[in-house]
Write a protein that holds these residues in place. Structure first.
Motif, PDB file in Angstrom:
ATOM      1  N   ASN A 122       0.859  -1.260   0.049  1.00  0.00           N
ATOM      2  CA  ASN A 122      -0.077   0.172   0.013  1.00  0.00           C
ATOM      3  C   ASN A 122       0.745   1.247   0.028  1.00  0.00           C
ATOM      4  O   ASN A 122       0.520   2.012   0.587  1.00  0.00           O
ATOM      5  N   GLY A 123       1.958   1.172  -0.657  1.00  0.00           N
ATOM      6  CA  GLY A 123       2.920   2.301  -0.860  1.00  0.00           C
ATOM      7  C   GLY A 123       3.975   2.374   0.180  1.00  0.00           C
ATOM      8  O   GLY A 123       4.708   3.224   0.161  1.00  0.00           O
ATOM      9  N   GLU A 124       3.893   1.511   1.497  1.00  0.00           N
ATOM     10  CA  GLU A 124       5.059   1.850   2.331  1.00  0.00           C
ATOM     11  C   GLU A 124       5.689   0.539   2.142  1.00  0.00           C
ATOM     12  O   GLU A 124       5.661  -0.283   1.874  1.00  0.00           O
ATOM     13  N   PRO A 125       7.320   1.083   2.325  1.00  0.00           N
ATOM     14  CA  PRO A 125       8.266   0.078   2.070  1.00  0.00           C
ATOM     15  C   PRO A 125       8.312  -0.707   3.302  1.00  0.00           C
ATOM     16  O   PRO A 125       8.071  -0.232   4.198  1.00  0.00           O
ATOM     17  N   VAL A 126       8.861  -1.893   2.762  1.00  0.00           N
ATOM     18  CA  VAL A 126       8.971  -2.794   4.109  1.00  0.00           C
ATOM     19  C   VAL A 126      10.581  -3.411   3.963  1.00  0.00           C
ATOM     20  O   VAL A 126      11.082  -3.816   3.074  1.00  0.00           O
ATOM     21  N   ASP A 127      10.994  -3.380   5.249  1.00  0.00           N
ATOM     22  CA  ASP A 127      12.131  -4.061   5.226  1.00  0.00           C
ATOM     23  C   ASP A 127      12.207  -5.489   5.375  1.00  0.00           C
ATOM     24  O   ASP A 127      11.436  -5.964   6.341  1.00  0.00           O
ATOM     25  N   GLU A 128      13.045  -6.207   4.827  1.00  0.00           N
ATOM     26  CA  GLU A 128      13.166  -7.675   4.647  1.00  0.00           C
ATOM     27  C   GLU A 128      14.662  -8.196   5.231  1.00  0.00           C
ATOM     28  O   GLU A 128      15.183  -8.617   4.138  1.00  0.00           O
ATOM     29  N   PRO A 129      14.898  -8.405   6.235  1.00  0.00           N
ATOM     30  CA  PRO A 129      16.359  -8.827   6.749  1.00  0.00           C
ATOM     31  C   PRO A 129      16.487 -10.158   6.423  1.00  0.00           C
ATOM     32  O   PRO A 129      17.535 -10.782   6.302  1.00  0.00           O
ATOM     33  N   TYR A 130      15.342 -11.145   6.139  1.00  0.00           N
ATOM     34  CA  TYR A 130      15.434 -12.558   6.011  1.00  0.00           C
ATOM     35  C   TYR A 130      15.717 -12.678   4.666  1.00  0.00           C
ATOM     36  O   TYR A 130      15.803 -14.096   4.176  1.00  0.00           O
ATOM     37  N   LEU A 131      15.676 -11.899   3.564  1.00  0.00           N
ATOM     38  CA  LEU A 131      16.035 -12.118   2.256  1.00  0.00           C
ATOM     39  C   LEU A 131      17.571 -12.693   1.984  1.00  0.00           C
ATOM     40  O   LEU A 131      18.476 -12.089   2.585  1.00  0.00           O
ATOM     41  N   LEU A 132      17.621 -13.764   1.004  1.00  0.00           N
ATOM     42  CA  LEU A 132      18.966 -14.241   0.681  1.00  0.00           C
ATOM     43  C   LEU A 132      19.773 -13.178  -0.003  1.00  0.00           C
ATOM     44  O   LEU A 132      20.890 -12.878   0.357  1.00  0.00           O
ATOM     45  N   GLN A 133      19.114 -12.648  -1.012  1.00  0.00           N
ATOM     46  CA  GLN A 133      19.742 -11.310  -1.810  1.00  0.00           C
ATOM     47  C   GLN A 133      18.933 -10.059  -1.425  1.00  0.00           C
ATOM     48  O   GLN A 133      18.029  -9.825  -1.659  1.00  0.00           O
ATOM     49  N   ARG A 134      19.790  -9.335  -0.646  1.00  0.00           N
ATOM     50  CA  ARG A 134      19.274  -8.062   0.028  1.00  0.00           C
ATOM     51  C   ARG A 134      19.423  -6.820  -0.835  1.00  0.00           C
ATOM     52  O   ARG A 134      18.657  -5.840  -0.639  1.00  0.00           O
ATOM     53  N   GLU A 135      19.997  -7.025  -1.854  1.00  0.00           N
ATOM     54  CA  GLU A 135      19.984  -5.711  -2.631  1.00  0.00           C
ATOM     55  C   GLU A 135      18.796  -5.247  -3.493  1.00  0.00           C
ATOM     56  O   GLU A 135      18.530  -3.941  -3.539  1.00  0.00           O
ATOM     57  N   ARG A 136      17.990  -6.232  -3.481  1.00  0.00           N
ATOM     58  CA  ARG A 136      16.674  -5.956  -4.287  1.00  0.00           C
ATOM     59  C   ARG A 136      15.579  -6.997  -3.734  1.00  0.00           C
ATOM     60  O   ARG A 136      15.910  -8.132  -3.718  1.00  0.00           O
ATOM     61  N   ALA A 137      14.518  -6.507  -3.330  1.00  0.00           N
ATOM     62  CA  ALA A 137      13.471  -7.510  -3.089  1.00  0.00           C
ATOM     63  C   ALA A 137      12.891  -8.575  -4.076  1.00  0.00           C
ATOM     64  O   ALA A 137      12.475  -9.569  -3.813  1.00  0.00           O
ATOM     65  N   SER A 138      12.919  -7.973  -5.344  1.00  0.00           N
ATOM     66  CA  SER A 138      12.529  -8.861  -6.528  1.00  0.00           C
ATOM     67  C   SER A 138      13.223  -8.378  -7.689  1.00  0.00           C
ATOM     68  O   SER A 138      13.043  -7.308  -7.868  1.00  0.00           O
ATOM     69  N   PHE A 139      13.714  -9.080  -8.453  1.00  0.00           N
ATOM     70  CA  PHE A 139      14.253  -8.629  -9.937  1.00  0.00           C
ATOM     71  C   PHE A 139      13.190  -8.739 -10.791  1.00  0.00           C
ATOM     72  O   PHE A 139      13.535  -8.314 -11.941  1.00  0.00           O
ATOM     73  N   THR A 140      11.966  -9.280 -10.343  1.00  0.00           N
ATOM     74  CA  THR A 140      10.723  -9.213 -11.226  1.00  0.00           C
ATOM     75  C   THR A 140       9.897  -8.249 -11.021  1.00  0.00           C
ATOM     76  O   THR A 140       9.543  -8.026  -9.718  1.00  0.00           O
ATOM     77  N   VAL A 141       9.785  -7.328 -11.693  1.00  0.00           N
ATOM     78  CA  VAL A 141       8.774  -6.240 -11.448  1.00  0.00           C
ATOM     79  C   VAL A 141       7.371  -6.696 -11.530  1.00  0.00           C
ATOM     80  O   VAL A 141       6.928  -7.229 -12.584  1.00  0.00           O
ATOM     81  N   PHE A 142       6.655  -6.190 -10.434  1.00  0.00           N
ATOM     82  CA  PHE A 142       5.364  -6.683 -10.352  1.00  0.00           C
ATOM     83  C   PHE A 142       4.402  -5.722  -9.507  1.00  0.00           C
ATOM     84  O   PHE A 142       4.804  -4.851  -8.844  1.00  0.00           O
ATOM     85  N   GLU A 143       3.147  -5.832  -9.858  1.00  0.00           N
ATOM     86  CA  GLU A 143       2.166  -4.984  -8.703  1.00  0.00           C
ATOM     87  C   GLU A 143       0.799  -5.983  -8.783  1.00  0.00           C
ATOM     88  O   GLU A 143       0.395  -6.315  -9.978  1.00  0.00           O
ATOM     89  N   ALA A 144       0.245  -6.160  -7.592  1.00  0.00           N
ATOM     90  CA  ALA A 144      -0.856  -6.957  -7.552  1.00  0.00           C
ATOM     91  C   ALA A 144      -1.826  -6.383  -6.478  1.00  0.00           C
ATOM     92  O   ALA A 144      -1.122  -5.935  -5.167  1.00  0.00           O
ATOM     93  N   THR A 145      -3.200  -6.596  -6.840  1.00  0.00           N
ATOM     94  CA  THR A 145      -4.086  -6.118  -5.564  1.00  0.00           C
ATOM     95  C   THR A 145      -4.586  -7.492  -5.160  1.00  0.00           C
ATOM     96  O   THR A 145      -5.034  -8.293  -5.787  1.00  0.00           O
ATOM     97  N   VAL A 146      -4.352  -7.696  -3.809  1.00  0.00           N
ATOM     98  CA  VAL A 146      -4.805  -9.125  -3.334  1.00  0.00           C
ATOM     99  C   VAL A 146      -6.460  -8.762  -2.766  1.00  0.00           C
ATOM    100  O   VAL A 146      -6.893  -7.952  -2.308  1.00  0.00           O
ATOM    101  N   PRO A 147      -7.005  -9.904  -3.280  1.00  0.00           N
ATOM    102  CA  PRO A 147      -8.528  -9.792  -3.092  1.00  0.00           C
ATOM    103  C   PRO A 147      -9.084 -10.410  -1.587  1.00  0.00           C
ATOM    104  O   PRO A 147      -8.042 -10.612  -0.976  1.00  0.00           O
ATOM    105  N   GLU A 148      -9.886  -9.875  -1.029  1.00  0.00           N
ATOM    106  CA  GLU A 148     -10.562 -10.224   0.282  1.00  0.00           C
ATOM    107  C   GLU A 148     -10.543 -11.721   0.580  1.00  0.00           C
ATOM    108  O   GLU A 148     -10.870 -12.607  -0.336  1.00  0.00           O
TER     109      GLU A 148
END
Length: 249
Positions: free
Chosen positions: A113-139
């Motif tokens: 929802n526009g708020e960045p999230v820190d993810e220290p558990y990631l194996l590659q920390r330089e980028r959260a995903s090299f696949t660019v995506f956007e999705a709205t999660v249904p209820e």
């Protein structure tokens, strides 16, 4: 019988009683802890490295049996969904119903929802995903990603499926609380603080720590009580031999 003998005998009986009580309480805690764990948790072997380094391929984990409605962002869950092969899958929940999950912002972080999230558990920390995506999660749905984003087949892979790659909450069969094997990887799975400030916060730690404490305390009481009883018995026999020796001497 002398006063010393009566006192020593009384102490011996008290010691034996305390020893028996300690062993009995220890058995209740020890066995009860195992039964409690068996009721609340299910074992699961992680088949791939998609959740590394949190859990690795071949790790044996304990997943708390929870209802899907109890799941929060940041939880590592086990679920079953026909669209994902209808076999147990372990992934991390990053989005819940109503969320817009996007990657990545200018710092390479995942945003909810526009708020960045820190993810220290990631194996590659330089980028959260090299696949660019956007999705709205249904209820009633959950958006799930692996911690090893380069190797994980997750909600990003299923974006073209129904519900934007998310899975229904009722598909969740458990929430992973700890790795138990191999010993080198054993440890509790912490709730990530990066999601704590979002609506709903993060889930509370499961009861596994309390269960392990009960089992450990039970084992200590059993061994401690048995050892105390054995020592008391040996001392009583020695005291008897000394008394008899003094009488006949």
């Amino acid at each position: 019988m002398s006063r010393a003998e009566r006192t020593g005998g009384g102490r011996g009986r008290l010691g034996q009683t305390l020893s028996s009580v300690a062993v009995a309480v220890g058995c209740v805690l020890f066995l009860g802890g195992f039964v409690w764990a068996a009721v609340l948790y299910q074992p699961y072997t992680v088949p791939t490295d998609s959740m590394a380094p949190t859990v690795r391929a071949g790790d044996r984990v304990l997943a708390e049996r929870v209802d899907g409605d109890e799941v929060r962002r940041g939880d590592v869950v086990v679920f079953l969904d026909p669209l994902w092969g209808n076999m147990p899958v372990a992934k991390r929940v990053v989005g819940v119903g109503g969320d817009t999950v996007k990657c990545c912002d200018e710092q390479g972080k995942l945003t909810i929802n526009g708020e960045p999230v820190d993810e220290p558990y990631l194996l590659q920390r330089e980028r959260a995903s090299f696949t660019v995506f956007e999705a709205t999660v249904p209820e009633g749905q959950l958006f799930l990603l692996g911690d090893h984003r380069d190797e994980s087949l997750d909600s990003r892979t299923h974006l073209e499926d129904a519900n934007n790659g998310s899975v229904p909450r009722e598909a969740v069969t458990g929430r992973i609380d700890a790795t138990v094997w191999p010993p080198g990887n054993a440890g509790m799975i912490e709730r990530p603080a990066g999601f704590a400030d979002l609506p709903g916060g993060v889930s509370r730690p499961g009861p596994l720590a309390a269960t392990l404490l009960a089992i450990t305390a039970g084992a200590a009481l059993i061994f401690g009580g048995a050892a105390y009883g054995a020592i008391g018995s040996v001392r009583g026999k020695r005291a008897g031999l000394t008394h008899n020796g003094g009488t006949h001497g």
